[in-house]
Design an enzyme around this catalytic site. Sequence first.
Site, PDB file in Angstrom:
ATOM      1  N   ASP A 115       0.738  76.431 -35.999  1.00 20.08           N
ATOM      2  CA  ASP A 115      -0.393  76.606 -36.903  1.00 20.08           C
ATOM      3  C   ASP A 115      -0.149  77.760 -37.872  1.00 20.08           C
ATOM      4  O   ASP A 115       0.338  78.818 -37.489  1.00 20.08           O
ATOM      5  CB  ASP A 115      -1.647  76.884 -36.067  1.00 20.08           C
ATOM      6  CG  ASP A 115      -2.895  77.024 -36.904  1.00 20.08           C
ATOM      7  OD1 ASP A 115      -3.352  76.007 -37.436  1.00 20.08           O
ATOM      8  OD2 ASP A 115      -3.406  78.154 -37.030  1.00 20.08           O
ATOM      9  N   GLU A 162       2.869  73.386 -39.828  1.00 24.30           N
ATOM     10  CA  GLU A 162       1.650  73.161 -40.596  1.00 24.30           C
ATOM     11  C   GLU A 162       1.669  74.174 -41.728  1.00 24.30           C
ATOM     12  O   GLU A 162       1.283  75.327 -41.564  1.00 24.30           O
ATOM     13  CB  GLU A 162       0.404  73.335 -39.720  1.00 24.30           C
ATOM     14  CG  GLU A 162      -0.897  72.941 -40.408  1.00 24.30           C
ATOM     15  CD  GLU A 162      -1.756  74.130 -40.817  1.00 24.30           C
ATOM     16  OE1 GLU A 162      -2.754  73.920 -41.516  1.00 24.30           O
ATOM     17  OE2 GLU A 162      -1.425  75.266 -40.438  1.00 24.30           O
TER      18      GLU A 162
END
EC number: 2.4.1.4
Length: 636
Positions: free
Chosen positions: A294, A336
């Site tokens: 993330d 991401e």
Amino acid sequence: MLTPTQQVGLILQYLKTRILDIYTPEQRAGIEKSEDWRQFSRRMDTHFPKLMNELDSVYGNNEALLPMLEMLLAQAWQSYSQRNSSLKDIDIARENNPDWILSNKQVGGVCYVDLFAGDLKGLKDKIPYFQELGLTYLHLMPLFKCPEGKSDGGYAVSSYRDVNPALGTIGDLREVIAALHEAGISAVVDFIFNHTSNEHEWAQRCAAGDPLFDNFYYIFPDRRMPDQYDRTLREIFPDQHPGGFSQLEDGRWVWTTFNSFQWDLNYSNPWVFRAMAGEMLFLANLGVDILRMDAVAFIWKQMGTSCENLPQAHALIRAFNAVMRIAAPAVFFKSEAIVHPDQVVQYIGQDECQIGYNPLQMALLWNTLATREVNLLHQALTYRHNLPEHTAWVNYVRSHDDIGWTFADEDAAYLGISGYDHRQFLNRFFVNRFDGSFARGVPFQYNPSTGDCRVSGTAAALVGLAQDDPHAVDRIKLLYSIALSTGGLPLIYLGDEVGTLNDDDWSQDSNKSDDSRWAHRPRYNEALYAQRNDPSTAAGQIYQGLRHMIAVRQSNPRFDGGRLVTFNTNNKHIIGYIRNNALLAFGNFSEYPQTVTAHTLQAMPFKAHDLIGGKTVSLNQDLTLQPYQVMWLEIA
């Protein structure tokens, strides 16, 4: 004078010795003869030089580097020695086949556990459905303990080793992962490693002055340093707080890139790297197959920069990767990075993130629906699609996040398009502020100082299904046909496959009302799923269409791999590309019939079998595609 290679070799031998020093001579002799130590030692020989080089590039002048490495590798050995035998078998299999993720058999799904199934036990009960759909990869969001109330949808983690009690326990998660593996489905979870919640034990102890957690976060006594950093930072959530910092109750300021309750970790402290590596290895030993890394762009901070996409961020991810290659090589990383296309691709590599979200293709699919013109999509597939060996895009249509228009201004300018003006058009189109729009999206994070805005909404809401647009079903199938066929791993945001609409009640919940992304995070709609086999319903038409395309993909090796060659259709409404010199794909992005001329097709065989329509078509004459029609043509 020793060469750098010799120095690293000596450090490696020293660290191997230190790992075993805690054992008695008898224990040590047994370990050194064991298969576990042989495999671990072999992987250290291969991957420690990379780990050392990456960490040295970040922490080379920090006297804590060597003691941190000693503890890190001891931790890695403990983790590997406790790894169960079935996971060790997967380790070896994936070392021998790094392209497993590129198989045409691979199809992914992603869902919120609570919204889709209630809890982990409910999710386990839905495994037969995942098999029915054809999934081989399931991303479970978000799982871990987080603050009550506002938690960025669970992305403010208070413990990486405790499941949110509303979902179950770590034992339940381990059972679900084992059941997924039994069903041939890989488990994907989020590794939120840029920040923790303000309720995480580390954050609490750092704020309280615990010397063991000193400098785990960026906490400043006043605004002097934050003001200097803020001059070059991009505001991510301007609706939540301006700049990149939030004030604590005692008057101090903490770095919070995203929300005030998400505190950024301070990776300039090498002990933070070691601590997060420990959490990563814990997740690996639960049986997780892929970690969604993330917010990769934000993990390194440097005064005078945007604090995004810095070289140290890449070095740290490669170092995490090297740790994983040593202690749990079955586990892959998924990046991401919702940033400039030039920067997105930099996170993808066998030594960094083996797979990565493809935000450019996602955004351009929606752009192409709005404009009916394939120019930007064709350009991206031509110049930005193909990746290094053993890596893959994760191709998606929608996700839990907003849609940002991430195409490069220079790419748009090459086609005579103003990037700024075009983004304004797209925002207006998809929130139904443009005449003729079929979309019913919701604005997200409008920034009046820059004019920046993103879009929330489910796929069904954005294609016009809410108002029964006659082309809505075909638009969804067209978008997913691209995700399924361009190469890489296709990902379905679960709910899309039955045409789930926006949750119009999101703004009534005080914990969600300031975040329009909750519009496209509705609960499992039992009525829609009950219609999935009824072709008289929109849900049935979408589901059967997607299920058919998935079955075609999984039965045909022409969809293997990740590379493609674009095919110029000489029609601005039709996208075309060739896979593996054997499959020609066409997609019509217009609500009117469109033609690829016989002249354009003259290098093709006279006839081809359409894998979607099940018919043989002639390619020695004009080929007409109906509105939003897709063709997958076998040409070899």
